[in-house]
Design a protein around this motif. Structure first.
Motif: not given
Length: 141
Positions: A69-96
């Motif tokens: 399931n490499a293609d599906r896991l690769s895309a979903a994992g990248r999206e999840h990691a960036l959305k949950t732990f990425g710079q934008d989420e960190f900045a939003r959380s810190l700002d809040g």
């Protein structure tokens, strides 16, 4: 290295968080990790990676699942990691959190201040009086 790996195995049995699986997911590499501790917060089982019991058989099952399931896991994992732990989420959380710290909350009433003041001052005065009295008694005795 993480970008060229087909599967990343993360074997610590009791990691508190573990940033490495998140880094692997950001690179689009499917992750097999122990189903305990931090990886359970960052990996969604069979959606963004594979959470396995800490046995060779379970890890082998995870590797096989990730390869199939490499293609599906690769895309979903990248999206999840960036959305949950990425710079934008960190900045939003810190700002809040900073906004919450700097917002003005209503001050307690004067009665509460007086109650706390006397609750702290009363015992202090009693101890000071006792010390002064004992000092006087010892000098005159």
């Amino acid at each position: 290295l993480l970008q060229t790996a087909r599967v990343f195995l993360y074997t610590p049995p009791s990691e508190h968080f573990g940033i490495v699986p998140v880094e692997a997911m950001c690179c689009g590499t499917p992750v097999v990790a122990v189903n305990n501790g931090g990886p359970t917060e960052s990996i969604r089982h069979q959606t963004t990676g594979f959470l396995a019991d800490p046995t060779p058989e379970a890890f082998a099952e995870g590797v096989l699942y990730c390869l199939q399931n490499a293609d599906r896991l690769s895309a979903a994992g990248r999206e999840h990691a960036l959305k949950t732990f990425g710079q934008d989420e960190f900045a939003r959380s810190l700002d809040g959190k900073l906004q919450a710290l700097t917002s003005c909350a209503p001050l307690p009433s004067m009665a509460l201040y007086l109650l706390v003041y006397w609750a702290l001052l009363g015992p202090l005065l009693a101890v000071m009086g006792l010390c002064l009295g004992l000092g006087y008694y010892m000098r005159s005795g």
